[in-house]
Design an enzyme around this catalytic site. Structure first.
Site, PDB file in Angstrom:
ATOM      1  N   GLU A   2      66.041 147.570  25.401  1.00 49.69           N
ATOM      2  CA  GLU A   2      65.417 148.826  25.403  1.00 49.69           C
ATOM      3  C   GLU A   2      66.476 149.804  24.849  1.00 49.69           C
ATOM      4  OE1 GLU A   2      62.542 149.510  28.737  1.00 49.69           O
ATOM      5  OE2 GLU A   2      63.998 148.379  29.950  1.00 49.69           O
ATOM      6  N   HIS A  42      59.489 140.041  34.140  1.00 46.66           N
ATOM      7  CA  HIS A  42      59.107 139.840  32.816  1.00 46.66           C
ATOM      8  C   HIS A  42      59.828 138.481  31.917  1.00 46.66           C
ATOM      9  CE1 HIS A  42      57.244 143.539  33.706  1.00 46.66           C
ATOM     10  NE2 HIS A  42      58.558 144.536  33.503  1.00 46.66           N
ATOM     11  N   LYS A  87      69.208 148.091  29.260  1.00 47.68           N
ATOM     12  CA  LYS A  87      68.718 149.803  28.941  1.00 47.68           C
ATOM     13  C   LYS A  87      69.808 150.324  27.803  1.00 47.68           C
ATOM     14  CE  LYS A  87      65.644 150.523  32.317  1.00 47.68           C
ATOM     15  NZ  LYS A  87      64.343 150.218  31.973  1.00 47.68           N
ATOM     16  N   LYS A 111      64.962 149.317  20.542  1.00 47.66           N
ATOM     17  CA  LYS A 111      64.019 148.486  21.299  1.00 47.66           C
ATOM     18  C   LYS A 111      63.744 147.193  20.668  1.00 47.66           C
ATOM     19  CE  LYS A 111      59.369 149.235  23.257  1.00 47.66           C
ATOM     20  NZ  LYS A 111      59.303 149.218  24.423  1.00 47.66           N
TER      21      LYS A 111
HETATM   22  C1  BG6 Z   1      59.187 147.950  33.563  1.00 49.73           C
HETATM   23  C2  BG6 Z   1      60.645 148.248  33.914  1.00 49.73           C
HETATM   24  O1  BG6 Z   1      58.425 146.756  34.273  1.00 49.73           O
HETATM   25  O2  BG6 Z   1      59.332 147.642  32.211  1.00 49.73           O
HETATM   26  C3  BG6 Z   1      60.978 149.398  33.330  1.00 49.73           C
HETATM   27  O3  BG6 Z   1      60.382 148.707  35.424  1.00 49.73           O
HETATM   28  C4  BG6 Z   1      60.989 149.062  31.711  1.00 49.73           C
HETATM   29  O4  BG6 Z   1      62.290 149.641  33.594  1.00 49.73           O
HETATM   30  C5  BG6 Z   1      59.632 148.404  31.444  1.00 49.73           C
HETATM   31  O5  BG6 Z   1      61.513 150.017  30.977  1.00 49.73           O
HETATM   32  C6  BG6 Z   1      59.549 147.982  29.753  1.00 49.73           C
HETATM   33  O6  BG6 Z   1      58.351 147.905  29.566  1.00 49.73           O
HETATM   34  P1  BG6 Z   1      57.898 147.857  28.144  1.00 49.73           P
HETATM   35  O7  BG6 Z   1      56.426 147.703  27.896  1.00 49.73           O
HETATM   36  O8  BG6 Z   1      58.085 149.214  27.617  1.00 49.73           O
HETATM   37  O9  BG6 Z   1      58.653 146.973  27.446  1.00 49.73           O
END
Ligand code: BG6
Length: 505
Positions: free
Chosen positions: A222, A246, A346, A351
């Protein structure tokens, strides 16, 4: 069942909050304008804030305009949609709220002329889950097992013990088949496509094991910082926030056996089965195979980025990781010996979420030069594509090879728009399809994988590495690769093979 005609009462606890504003109501709005919601439905947003219904609707419209994938709401669409929105100011801990809710839902059922489906979305801080569940149950508000569902947002516990406790609590009030634990990654279009890709195309299945696969990498990078979420994040960290849910979900989809059929229970059973086979970490493997790191000040997309420890609501001496990389193994016949590399962070350069499956070299080489291994790259976001890397002959009189790519992109292949993950998940919950939701045993199994890492870290012996915001993470993460030919394939410079023209003679 034709869900489109089943009236629904949707109750969002914490409906005045950020998730509801950015994701949930915009998702319901898109489902509505695309004709997926029943003709009779109401969304009740319950929140502690004292808002008038008009102020609430104004705020929601602003959220839709800012975050809906369909852009600014058309006046007529908003007018029609907003008729279905209600705001209820209430205290989650007070009986009065639930008595009011009973009356409201009952009178809606009367107006709908049927007992509507009830969806209760917990978009609340974890400390409210117990009181809301107890009250819903005490007041018999979700007493129809077939029609009433509870959607629970993450974080689902902060460790194995708290997740077990939460499961116990929820199951003391509801049946497991009423509990929908959400992981929004499972609603992402490419993630849903993993099952189709693997099990609707038999050509891949015979290759999908240690016989032909050399390694698998799952990377969720990210570029965003923790932003305003420092208070939550500093108590969580990347392992809890991203890996436990995830990344392990992605891992299970890529590694599970073919389920008996396309059925929520069978699919979830197959996912849990493979997660149970993930080799558990111990003190030695945590030290050798897990790297944690925190970002220090840097630059992302040309903009300065403060260090993690200087973010709002983050402790100045914080020991929370914003990056984690790990190597793991799955001890079953299919995957024995194949290393899996997972990483997330992060404030990384870009991304990018992708799964890279690298195949083994052939045993017999007829070409003189080194051949780049075949790779299957499943790009989840921001690009959505699946590509297969292979070697091919360059046109010409000589037999010269170079790496090439076979690409499937969503953009190039589909005219259909891609729904947001929350649209898919909310519609599935309305339909009573739990396939893309996490079963209780799955969440506990995932926690049991990360627990030994958290326990080791708690002893304070594993050092916290640093990485510059805007970089691809700490140098130490390269150390997970024991063989020189291994590297993070998702780094832009490593992802596509260098185009070296190879003379084969
Ligand atoms: C969330 C986390 O579950 O997923 C966040 O708490 C993270 O920290 C986010 O930024 C990422 O989701 P996506 O859909 O932007 O990849």
């Amino acid at each position: 069942m034709n869900f489109k005609h089943t009236p629904a009462n949707i109750v969002i606890f914490g409906g005045g909050g950020d998730l509801s504003w950015r994701k949930l109501v915009p998702a319901f709005y898109n489902l509505f304008i695309n004709g997926y919601l029943p003709d009779q439905f109401t969304i009740f947003s319950i929140d502690f804030q004292n808002l008038t219904e008009a102020a609430y609707k104004k705020h929601i419209l602003q959220g839709i305009n800012l975050f809906s994938r369909s852009g600014k709401a058309k006046a007529a669409d908003w007018k029609n949609f907003s008729k279905h929105l209600r705001f209820i100011q209430g205290d989650f801990t007070s009986d009065a709220l639930y008595l009011q809710l009973i009356q409201t839902l009952d009178s809606n059922d009367k107006a709908f002329n049927t007992r509507a489906t009830r969806l209760f979305y917990y978009s609340v801080a974890p400390r409210f889950i117990e009181t809301i569940s107890t009250n819903i149950s005490k007041h018999n508000i979700a007493n129809n097992r077939k029609q009433d569902r509870i959607i629970v947002e993450k974080p689902f516990g902060t460790d194995l013990a708290s997740a077990q406790q939460l499961n116990k609590l929820l199951r003391s009030h509801f049946y497991e088949d009423q509990i929908y634990r959400i992981d929004h990654y499972l609603g992402k279009e490419v993630v849903q496509n993993i099952l189709a890709f693997r099990f609707a195309n038999y050509i891949f299945e015979p290759l999908w094991s240690n016989k032909f696969i050399d390694q698998i990498q799952i990377s969720v990078a990210e570029s965003v910082s923790v932003g305003t979420r420092g208070g939550y994040y500093d108590k969580s960290g990347a392992l809890r926030d991203m890996v436990q849910n995830h990344l392990l979900q992605l891992l299970s989809l890529v590694t599970m056996d073919c389920p008996k059929n396309y059925d929520a229970e069978e699919i979830r059973k197959a996912k849990v089965k493979v997660l149970k086979k993930v080799r558990r970490f111990n003190a030695i493997s945590v030290a050798q195979n897990v790297v944690k790191a925190q970002y220090v000040a840097g630059e992302i997309d040309g903009k300065p980025q403060a260090a993690y420890r200087d973010e709002p609501d983050v402790a100045k001496n914080s020991q929370t990781e914003t990056y984690v990389a790990l190597k793991l193994f799955i001890d079953n016949n299919r995957w024995k010996g194949v290393p899996f590399y997972l990483r997330t962070g992060k404030c990384m350069a870009k991304k990018s979420s992708e799964i890279i499956i690298q195949f083994k070299d052939g045993p017999h080489k007829i070409f003189k030069d080194d051949i780049e291994p075949n790779r299957l790259v499943i790009s989840i976001q921001p690009e959505r594509e699946i590509s297969l890397l292979f070697e091919g002959k360059i046109p010409g009189l000589e037999m010269k090879l170079r790496p090439l790519e076979m690409d499937f992109t969503y953009q190039g292949s589909f005219e259909e728009e891609t729904p947001e993950a929350y649209e898919t998940l909310l519609l599935d919950a309305l339909e009573g399809d739990a396939t893309l939701f996490i079963r209780g045993d799955q969440v506990e199994t995932a926690w049991s994988i990360v627990m030994p890492i958290l326990d080791e870290w708690a002893k304070g012996k594993n050092s916290m590495k640093k990485y510059k915001a805007g970089s691809w993470g700490p140098k130490a993460a390269e150390g997970l690769f024991t063989q020189s030919a291994y590297k993070w394939l998702s780094l832009p410079e490593n992802k596509k093979p260098t185009v070296i023209i190879k003379s084969t003679k």
